[in-house]
Design a protein around this motif. Sequence first.
Motif, PDB file in Angstrom:
ATOM      1  N   LEU A   1       0.824  -1.209   0.000  1.00 32.47           N
ATOM      2  CA  LEU A   1       0.000   0.000   0.000  1.00 32.47           C
ATOM      3  C   LEU A   1       0.856   1.256   0.000  1.00 32.47           C
ATOM      4  CD1 LEU A   1      -2.761  -1.047   2.578  1.00 32.47           C
ATOM      5  CD2 LEU A   1      -3.019  -0.858   0.090  1.00 32.47           C
ATOM      6  N   ILE A   2       1.951   1.233   0.756  1.00 33.52           N
ATOM      7  CA  ILE A   2       2.861   2.381   0.783  1.00 33.52           C
ATOM      8  C   ILE A   2       3.490   2.587  -0.591  1.00 33.52           C
ATOM      9  CG2 ILE A   2       5.022   3.276   1.722  1.00 33.52           C
ATOM     10  CD1 ILE A   2       2.881   3.470   3.790  1.00 33.52           C
ATOM     11  N   ALA A   3       3.905   1.488  -1.227  1.00 32.79           N
ATOM     12  CA  ALA A   3       4.562   1.578  -2.536  1.00 32.79           C
ATOM     13  C   ALA A   3       3.647   2.222  -3.581  1.00 32.79           C
ATOM     14  CB  ALA A   3       5.000   0.192  -2.994  1.00 32.79           C
ATOM     15  N   ARG A   4       2.350   1.957  -3.494  1.00 28.26           N
ATOM     16  CA  ARG A   4       1.401   2.520  -4.460  1.00 28.26           C
ATOM     17  C   ARG A   4       1.342   4.039  -4.400  1.00 28.26           C
ATOM     18  NH1 ARG A   4      -3.641  -1.478  -3.086  1.00 28.26           N
ATOM     19  NH2 ARG A   4      -2.602  -3.446  -3.646  1.00 28.26           N
ATOM     20  N   GLU A   5       1.684   4.596  -3.244  1.00 29.86           N
ATOM     21  CA  GLU A   5       1.624   6.046  -3.090  1.00 29.86           C
ATOM     22  C   GLU A   5       2.817   6.742  -3.730  1.00 29.86           C
ATOM     23  OE1 GLU A   5      -1.164   7.569  -1.824  1.00 29.86           O
ATOM     24  OE2 GLU A   5      -1.793   5.468  -2.002  1.00 29.86           O
ATOM     25  N   GLY A   6       3.913   6.004  -3.949  1.00 27.07           N
ATOM     26  CA  GLY A   6       5.092   6.583  -4.597  1.00 27.07           C
ATOM     27  C   GLY A   6       5.770   7.664  -3.787  1.00 27.07           C
ATOM     28  N   ARG A   7       5.614   7.599  -2.482  1.00 24.27           N
ATOM     29  CA  ARG A   7       6.194   8.606  -1.599  1.00 24.27           C
ATOM     30  C   ARG A   7       7.012   7.934  -0.505  1.00 24.27           C
ATOM     31  NH1 ARG A   7       1.296  11.210   0.941  1.00 24.27           N
ATOM     32  NH2 ARG A   7       2.804  12.708   1.769  1.00 24.27           N
ATOM     33  N   ASP A   8       7.808   8.723   0.184  1.00 22.36           N
ATOM     34  CA  ASP A   8       8.655   8.218   1.265  1.00 22.36           C
ATOM     35  C   ASP A   8       7.824   7.589   2.380  1.00 22.36           C
ATOM     36  OD1 ASP A   8      11.234   8.172   2.888  1.00 22.36           O
ATOM     37  OD2 ASP A   8       9.971   9.458   4.147  1.00 22.36           O
ATOM     38  N   PHE A   9       8.230   6.403   2.819  1.00 23.04           N
ATOM     39  CA  PHE A   9       7.523   5.632   3.842  1.00 23.04           C
ATOM     40  C   PHE A   9       7.261   6.450   5.101  1.00 23.04           C
ATOM     41  CE2 PHE A   9       8.241   2.109   7.189  1.00 23.04           C
ATOM     42  CZ  PHE A   9       6.884   1.889   7.339  1.00 23.04           C
ATOM     43  N   LYS A  10       8.308   7.046   5.646  1.00 21.92           N
ATOM     44  CA  LYS A  10       8.175   7.798   6.889  1.00 21.92           C
ATOM     45  C   LYS A  10       7.238   8.989   6.715  1.00 21.92           C
ATOM     46  CE  LYS A  10      10.931  10.175  10.430  1.00 21.92           C
ATOM     47  NZ  LYS A  10      12.322  10.505  10.866  1.00 21.92           N
ATOM     48  N   THR A  11       7.353   9.682   5.605  1.00 20.32           N
ATOM     49  CA  THR A  11       6.497  10.846   5.342  1.00 20.32           C
ATOM     50  C   THR A  11       5.030  10.452   5.295  1.00 20.32           C
ATOM     51  OG1 THR A  11       8.260  11.927   4.084  1.00 20.32           O
ATOM     52  CG2 THR A  11       6.008  12.704   3.710  1.00 20.32           C
ATOM     53  N   VAL A  12       4.738   9.355   4.599  1.00 18.49           N
ATOM     54  CA  VAL A  12       3.357   8.893   4.476  1.00 18.49           C
ATOM     55  C   VAL A  12       2.786   8.514   5.840  1.00 18.49           C
ATOM     56  CG1 VAL A  12       1.857   7.093   3.530  1.00 18.49           C
ATOM     57  CG2 VAL A  12       3.619   8.128   2.090  1.00 18.49           C
ATOM     58  N   VAL A  13       3.529   7.729   6.584  1.00 14.53           N
ATOM     59  CA  VAL A  13       3.041   7.252   7.882  1.00 14.53           C
ATOM     60  C   VAL A  13       2.815   8.411   8.852  1.00 14.53           C
ATOM     61  CG1 VAL A  13       3.610   5.869   9.923  1.00 14.53           C
ATOM     62  CG2 VAL A  13       4.040   4.956   7.627  1.00 14.53           C
ATOM     63  N   LYS A  14       3.748   9.330   8.899  1.00 12.04           N
ATOM     64  CA  LYS A  14       3.598  10.462   9.813  1.00 12.04           C
ATOM     65  C   LYS A  14       2.405  11.340   9.427  1.00 12.04           C
ATOM     66  CE  LYS A  14       7.116  12.572  11.615  1.00 12.04           C
ATOM     67  NZ  LYS A  14       8.373  13.356  11.819  1.00 12.04           N
ATOM     68  N   GLU A  15       2.161  11.480   8.130  1.00  7.29           N
ATOM     69  CA  GLU A  15       0.995  12.255   7.697  1.00  7.29           C
ATOM     70  C   GLU A  15      -0.302  11.580   8.126  1.00  7.29           C
ATOM     71  OE1 GLU A  15      -0.962  14.250   3.673  1.00  7.29           O
ATOM     72  OE2 GLU A  15       0.646  12.779   3.476  1.00  7.29           O
ATOM     73  N   ILE A  16      -0.370  10.270   7.946  1.00 11.54           N
ATOM     74  CA  ILE A  16      -1.568   9.528   8.353  1.00 11.54           C
ATOM     75  C   ILE A  16      -1.815   9.700   9.846  1.00 11.54           C
ATOM     76  CG2 ILE A  16      -2.576   7.221   8.599  1.00 11.54           C
ATOM     77  CD1 ILE A  16      -1.072   6.466   6.009  1.00 11.54           C
TER      78      ILE A  16
END
Length: 222
Positions: free
Chosen positions: A31-46
């Motif tokens: 699911l993270i890979a589909r966003e095409g963004r940095d893992f840490k950035t995505v998780v912290k935003e969520i």
Amino acid sequence: MKFFLDTANANDIRYYSEMGLVDGVTTNPSLIAREGRDFKTVVKEICTIVSGPVSAEVTGNTFEEMVSQAREIASWASNIVVKIPMTTEGLKAVKVLSDEGIKTNVTLVFSVSQGLLAAKAGANYISPFLGRLDDVGSSGIELVRDLHKILTNYGFKTEIISASVRSADHVKQAALVNSDIATIPANIFGKLWSHPLTDKGLALFANDWAEFQKKQKNNGGK
């Protein structure tokens, strides 16, 4: 039953969170890979969008890698739950992390014995995969039912997250067998409130109201 969103898409999470329907979020490497963004950035935003648990998964395979990654991930936000795969190395990691107060979600659970071992290791959550079990001719709902009975019998605090949800009926069945949580993809979540008879009823009401308004106008508003 609590509803989690099974996605890493921030827009979907915001949309459903605004309705007050999202109790938490689960993600995974795919699911993270589909966003095409940095893992840490995505998780912290969520974690800023929802106040409930946000599951973020380690990618290491060894005990040492999992523990190191889990400690790092858990430091990003107070509502993070670290997802650990159901392996022998994973169980060892869950024990250590549990002792350190880091919350864990053991994923890829396909049997009662796996779920029981994860609970004994100290997992806060276990994630049996409904759809994937159904795909191979087993019953994911039956697994959830059995896990709930066993965890209740022995007083485990571990919560069951019904994962790999493929339909609204999966959500219904999970609720009937006392799953604590269902984690639902956004495309399925949006179908939970849909029903053709609801749509038909709304169309009928709208038509009747339009006819009434027309008659009122023709009668001079009387």
